[in-house]
Write an enzyme that holds these catalytic residues in place. Structure first.
Site, short mmCIF file in Angstrom:
data_model
loop_
_atom_site.label_atom_id
_atom_site.label_comp_id
_atom_site.label_asym_id
_atom_site.label_seq_id
_atom_site.Cartn_x
_atom_site.Cartn_y
_atom_site.Cartn_z
CG ASP A 407 -8.85 -32.24 8.83
OD1 ASP A 407 -8.23 -32.95 9.65
OD2 ASP A 407 -9.28 -31.12 9.11
CB THR A 409 -11.08 -30.99 13.46
OG1 THR A 409 -10.81 -32.05 14.38
CG2 THR A 409 -11.64 -29.79 14.21
CD GLU A 531 -6.37 -21.69 24.67
OE1 GLU A 531 -6.55 -20.60 24.08
OE2 GLU A 531 -5.31 -21.97 25.24
CE LYS A 595 -5.82 -24.78 27.58
NZ LYS A 595 -7.03 -24.01 27.40
NE ARG A 794 -2.65 -38.50 19.97
CZ ARG A 794 -3.31 -37.67 20.75
NH1 ARG A 794 -3.73 -36.50 20.25
NH2 ARG A 794 -3.56 -37.94 22.01
CE LYS A 800 -3.91 -34.22 8.68
NZ LYS A 800 -4.89 -33.11 8.83
CG ASP A 821 -11.35 -27.32 8.04
OD1 ASP A 821 -10.53 -28.23 8.26
OD2 ASP A 821 -11.90 -26.68 8.95
CG ASN A 824 -4.20 -28.76 9.76
OD1 ASN A 824 -5.09 -28.11 9.22
ND2 ASN A 824 -4.46 -29.73 10.61
CG ASP A 825 -6.52 -30.11 6.45
OD1 ASP A 825 -5.98 -31.05 7.05
OD2 ASP A 825 -7.53 -29.51 6.88
#
Length: 1157
Positions: A407, A409, A531, A595, A794, A800, A821, A824-825
């Site tokens: 990953d 981020t 944010e 946003k 994306r 993944k 980390d 989502n991984d």
């Protein structure tokens, strides 16, 4: 109990309908027609066994192993027929292996039981009979009202009823569930939010109708029907109303919630993925070797049986005078006799299958895993985190990795967002030392260093700017420009879900936009670090978000406090890739502030500096910055009335709520006016570039899988060394159809063939990847195989995992490693052969679901190049050695693999370091020497097998020809008998296989010396005691006085020494020729290490250097074995002497710097 048992067996599911009806506080209708739904209790069960099923279930699982089942069959055969060996020779080792494994698994499950009991027995407070009742967590029922205090963990999935705040809000952190460490806000419906005491809640009459349990953490649909004054009020319930089990209450004194999902039906429990059992390449090789040895064993038994009948074809050998057959034997079936003889030979030869191999491997993996946790080089001091091992079954797999999927981020980057730049109304600004400065000179301005916005904030400077000859604009332009900037930062300060901790706010935002670099004492919490960074940046500039109360949001601009009424929040989702808020300004106007990603905002805009902003966003992305676009829309009263009605209808729908909300959001978020864009930086972690370069040198291909946009991801890949400037970058982006995707893939294949470039890199986005994986897997894989680096942007979490799955099942069957980390991984971590979790800022879900967890990406190099290398070499030697050393009295046969020869190889497999760890880490290319399971190839396996057979040949025939007919062997002139001859062969075998292990050892510690030479001593001591005493509990003692007689013969000692030297001499000659003619990179590094003066160091002392340490004989041994064994020098450190910087003591078996020794 009976109902629970039926539920577990699937005969009585606890719920059948699509929805569940929950009566709050379990106040059921009194008309007698209602049948309550049945729900499970609140117990969490993560254990595998119970007291009642442990023995049968564990035995069933263990006997599913081929080796265990085989020895069980052999044991039963020994019990049923007359065999040459006692049943104890198979039964005792089998019992030992089964018992040790059962104890290990039972202990691990006992720990899980303790963990379950701790969770299920936690004290909780429940509202019952008009008061608070203290009970245990496991006793919570669906419908109970539960009170939770600050910093407590929710014991079940609760619908929020009220909190200590008047608006019924509370803040929670869900780090243990989805990896997000920032706070989330949850809201109670207005009718229950006012019920803040137990007495008030006791008057509540309400029913919740909601969906049945599902694993999606972010999806919840339901409604609450409240009865007040004989009227029913219906309120929608969504994810913002649901407090998930495992989350923690923050910044709120207490809340009351009603349990809707309990026990194993909570979302946390439903997300417990039953991990598929990962098997290492070594284990697969072991099974292959076992099958080969089974074939050899069966062949030996068949050949021996045929030879027996060939031998007995002559009448004099069929029934010799000393072994007359009985009448029953003469009349028995020849087929049954053949089968019986075959089984007898099978039992006789079955010791070539080493049953103790499996238990030794289990112990080696379990004990060896501690070294990773003890390694201080893998300890991160800042976060006080050490490496964790969640499974010990894959240690050696760390040395076989061919693909690394990572990953971006939080794994390659720090996940600490800092505001850097923005684009407002087509003008680009940078934040430098808290001041917002335009990039380069302002339009027509000769003073580029002037802070444009700071100048605008001082009225005295406005006239100077407007009257300057170099910067002349109309008053209307000035007012419009100030208005645009003001609106931009107000949009940033209002369009978010940020919360503020309860600290005083005096003095915040009283100054102009530029706040004189005074740090704001407000502490912001957000569900997204982006944010938080943006709101903090706006506060530094001077537009300060003060907080929210009830339905208002407060912003202080230029010292003036403004209250905005929060009307609606249009939550972020991955499909829209944006979020919006609808607010009412103090003037009464209603605005939508939105946003999101530029791909989701810019197409919705009809006005503003769209093209300039697009150029700026691309420029931000090329710098590796994360970008968001800001836009707004103003509603007329009639427009808002329609929007408000449609939102209410969609949010109260029980069927297809998500689809209806998506349609309404699309209807609202259109005709936007673009305000600008923001850019925040997520800086790289320490030594990421060096680690990726080392992985590439080791022959490992690195793939980066991220959800970021293409430009940002490419920029980060370039900055971290994943891509480099000389690499030919290929792109598979924005493909719309299957045919278009296929054609692009063919073009890329041609480019790879035609371009004379050494390395290629591939960039692919999620949409194109979906098309490629759907119809063109082979074509896509062909392109990927020719690329040294691949970047997928994306990407959705399941994509993944699909990519890793695609690589795993490719014809080469490479070993994959995934590192991430966040929550989502988790899918890709569980899909890969080895999963590494980074204990970062996105919680611990990735770390908990991984096989190994480390604090930083840079630790990957030590984990693979040192630990992985050592683990693989150790276990490869262990497996081959066991098959090599794999004839006689039942006690000796039983103890041979268990006691006499197991400890040296076990210690070797734990402590061996065939080369200095620092050399392994500094020379990643050495990792290639062990790739593709090279040390457990069929070629190597057959070498060890032939070596074992040749040694066995020397043992037997050497003893036979040297000593078999020598009448002078014993002092009384007697010749050797069968037992004495067998003892001689066995003694030579024990000494040879032990010294062979010593030859394979490069790293000697006192433990190695103890177990190696101690094993030989133990064999002699045991044999003397076993054969020197008449043991009353043994029925027959054929070995009595045999060993003592053997040792009294000088010829026997001469034969033992000669045969041991003969066996090992051949092995030494082979090693010498291999090292001289075809040395591997590792063997060259060993010689370099020796010649450079880096000696093999004990864990607690240094060795003296120089020629005196290694004589000419020693140097010859170094070239043969790749090690040095100089004399140790005792070393005690004084207070004035510095410790070696790289000393990690015995825990990691790392060495001390030889220059300091």
């Amino acid at each position: 109990m009976w109902r629970w048992l039926r539920q577990q067996l699937g005969f009585d599911p606890p719920h059948q309908s699509d929805t569940r009806t929950i009566y709050i506080a379990n106040r059921f209708p009194q008309n007698g027609l209602y049948t309550p739904q049945k729900f499970i209790d609140n117990r969490i069960i993560s254990s595998k066994y119970t007291v009642w099923n442990f023995v049968p279930k564990n035995l069933f699982e263990q006997f599913r192993r081929v080796a265990n089942f085989y020895f069980l069959i052999i044991f039963l055969v020994q019990l049923m027929i007359d065999t040459p060996t006692s049943p104890i020779t198979s039964g005792l080792p089998l019992f030992f292996v089964i018992t040790v494994t059962a104890i290990k698994q039972g202990y691990e499950d006992w720990l899980r039981h303790n963990s379950d009991n701790e969770v299920n027995g936690a004290p909780v407070y429940v509202v019952r009979s008009g008061g608070l009742v203290k009970t245990r967590s496991k006793n919570i029922r669906v419908g109970d009202i539960v009170r939770i205090a600050k910093d407590e963990i929710f014991p079940a999935d609760l619908v929020l009823l009220s909190s200590d705040r008047p608006d019924g809000t509370c803040h929670v952190t869900t780090a243990s569930l989805d990896g997000e460490t920032n706070l989330k806000t949850h809201v109670a419906v207005p009718e229950t939010a006012v019920l803040q005491t137990v007495a008030n809640l006791d008057t509540l009459i309400a029913v919740i109708e909601c969906q049945q349990p599902e694993a999606d953490l972010y999806r919840f649909m339901g409604r609450m029907i409240i009865t007040q004054q004989m009227e029913e009020i219906v309120r929608p319930l969504g994810p913002e109303s649901l407090l998930l089990r495992g989350a923690r209450l923050k910044n709120t004194k207490e809340i009351f919630g009603v349990a809707v999902y309990t026990g194993m039906e909570t979302k946390m429990a439903l997300n417990y993925k039953s991990k598929s059992q990962k098997r290492s390449a070594v284990e697969k090789s072991m099974n292959t070797f076992l099958i080969i040895y089974l074939i050899i064993l069966i062949s030996e038994a068949i050949i021996s049986t045929i030879l027996k009948y060939t031998w007995q074809a002559e009448e004099k050998w069929d029934e010799p005078w000393y072994n007359q057959k009985t009448e029953h034997q003469r009349n028995s079936s020849k087929i049954l006799k053949f089968i019986s003889d075959f089984l007898a030979f099978l039992v006789l030869y079955n010791f070539i299958i080493p049953i103790s191999l499996y238990v030794t491997v289990e112990m080696q993996k379990f004990l060896g895993s501690f070294f990773i946790g003890w390694d201080l080089d893998l300890y991160h001091e800042e976060s006080n985190q050490k490496a964790q091992v969640n499974t010990s079954d894959l240690n050696e797999e760390l040395g076989q990795v061919e693909y690394v999927f990572t990953d971006k981020t939080g794994t390659l980057t720090e996940n600490e967002m800092q505001f850097r730049e923005c684009s407002i109304n087509g003008i680009k600004y940078q934040e430098i030392n808290g001041r917002l400065l335009p990039e380069g000179p302002t339009p027509d301005s000769s003073e580029g260093s002037l802070s444009y916005l700071s100048s605008l904030s001082h009225p005295n400077n406005l006239s100077q700017l407007t009257t300057s000859a170099s910067f002349r604009t109309s008053p209307e332009y000035e007012i419009e420009l100030i208005k645009e900037h003001d609106l931009f930062f107000k949009a940033v300060s209002l369009c978010h879900t940020v919360q503020i901790s309860n600290v005083p706010t005096n003095g915040i935002g009283d100054g102009p936009w530029q706040s004189s670099l005074t740090p704001a004492p407000l502490e912001y919490y957000a569900s997204s670090p982006d944010e938080k960074a943006l709101v903090e940046a706006a506060a530094r500039i001077g537009v300060v978000f003060i907080g929210s109360s009830e339905e208002t949001m407060e912003v202080k601009t230029l010292g003036k406090l403004e209250r905005y009424r929060l009307l609606h929040i249009l939550e972020f989702d991955s499909d829209r890739r944006r979020m919006s808020v609808i607010v009412q300004a103090p003037s009464g106007e209603k605005f939508l502030f939105a946003k999101g990603a530029e791909s989701s905002i810019l197409p919705k805009c009809i006005d503003g500096e769209i093209e300039k902003t697009r150029i700026h966003v691309d420029g931000f992305a090329l710098k590796g910055l994360r970008t968001l676009c800001i836009a707004y829309r103003q509603f007329t009263p009639k427009e808002y009335e329609i929007i408000d009605r449609r939102l209410f209808e969609a949010r109260t729908a029980l069927q297809q709520r998500e689809e209806k909300l998506a349609d309404v959001f699309q209807f609202i978020e259109k005709d936007l006016i673009l305000l600008g864009a923001t850019a925040v930086e997520d800086r790289l972690q320490d030594k990421v570039r060096e680690t990726i370069e080392a992985l590439r040198m080791a022959g490992i291909k690195v793939w980066v899988l991220t959800g970021d946009k293409h430009e940002t991801a490419v920029s980060v890949s370039l900055s971290c060394g994943h891509f480099h400037r000389t690499m030919n970058i290929l792109e598979l982006l924005n493909q719309k159809t299957d045919s278009e995707c296929a054609e692009q893939l063919r073009q890329l294949t041609r480019r790879i063939t035609e371009d004379h470039v050494i390395q290629h890199g591939l960039v692919v986005d999620g949409t194109s990847l979906s098309l490629a994986l759907r119809e063109h897997e082979k074509l896509f894989m062909e392109v990927c195989r020719n690329c040294s680096a691949v970047l997928c942007c994306r990407m959705a979490p399941l994509q993944k995992a699909k990519v890793i799955r695609l690589i795993k099942i490719s014809p080469e069957k490479p070993i994959t490693l995934a590192v991430g980390d966040g929550a989502n991984d988790v899918s890709m971590i569980q899909e890969a052969h080895v999963g590494i979790g980074i204990m970062g800022k996105e919680g611990r879900q990735a770390a908990r679901n991984s096989d190994y967890a480390v604090a930083r990406f840079k630790f990957l190099s030590k984990l693979l190049f040192v630990h992985g290398h050592f683990y693989y070499i150790r276990i490869a030697t262990l497996v081959q050695y066991f098959f090599y050393k794999t004839l006689y009295d039942s006690v000796y046969l039983t103890l041979y693999n268990i006691c006499f020869t197991s400890l040296p190889v076990l210690i070797h497999s734990l402590l061996e370091q065939h080369i200095d760890p620092h050399i392994l880490q500094s020379k990643p290319a050495l990792y290639r020497d062990i790739s593709k399971n090279r040390h457990l190839s069929i070629k190597t396996f057959f070498y060890w097998t032939i070596l074992g057979f040749s040694h066995a040949f020397i043992f037997f025939f050497g003893s036979y020809f040297l000593l078999g007919k020598d009448v002078s062997l014993l002092g009384n002139g007697q010749m050797f008998g069968n037992w004495t001859f067998g003892t001689l062969v066995f003694t030579v075998m024990v000494i040879t296989v032990t010294v062979k292990m010593a030859l394979e050892t490069h790293f000697w510690t006192w433990i190695n010396h103890l177990v190696t030479w101690g094993s030989i001593i133990f064999y002699f001591v045991f044999s003397l005691f076993y054969g020197g005493i008449l043991w009353p509990f043994l029925g027959s003692q054929n070995m009595f006085f045999v060993f003592i007689q053997l040792l009294s013969s000088g010829s026997a000692w001469f034969g033992i020494i000669l045969m041991v030297v003969t066996c090992l001499f051949l092995d030494i000659v082979k090693k010498v020729f291999e090292r001289q003619l075809h040395p591997t990179s590792t063997e060259k590094a060993q010689l370099t290490e020796t010649n450079s003066g880096i000696k093999c160091l004990d864990s607690t002392c240094c060795f003296s250097g120089g020629e005196a340490a290694c004589t000419s004989v020693g140097r010859m041994l170094e070239r043969v074995t790749g090690r040095c064994s100089p004399a140790p020098v005792s070393r005690s450190w004084s207070g004035s002497e510095p410790f070696c910087t790289n000393d990690r003591s015995f825990l990691t078996l790392s060495t001390m710097d030889s220059s300091t020794c």
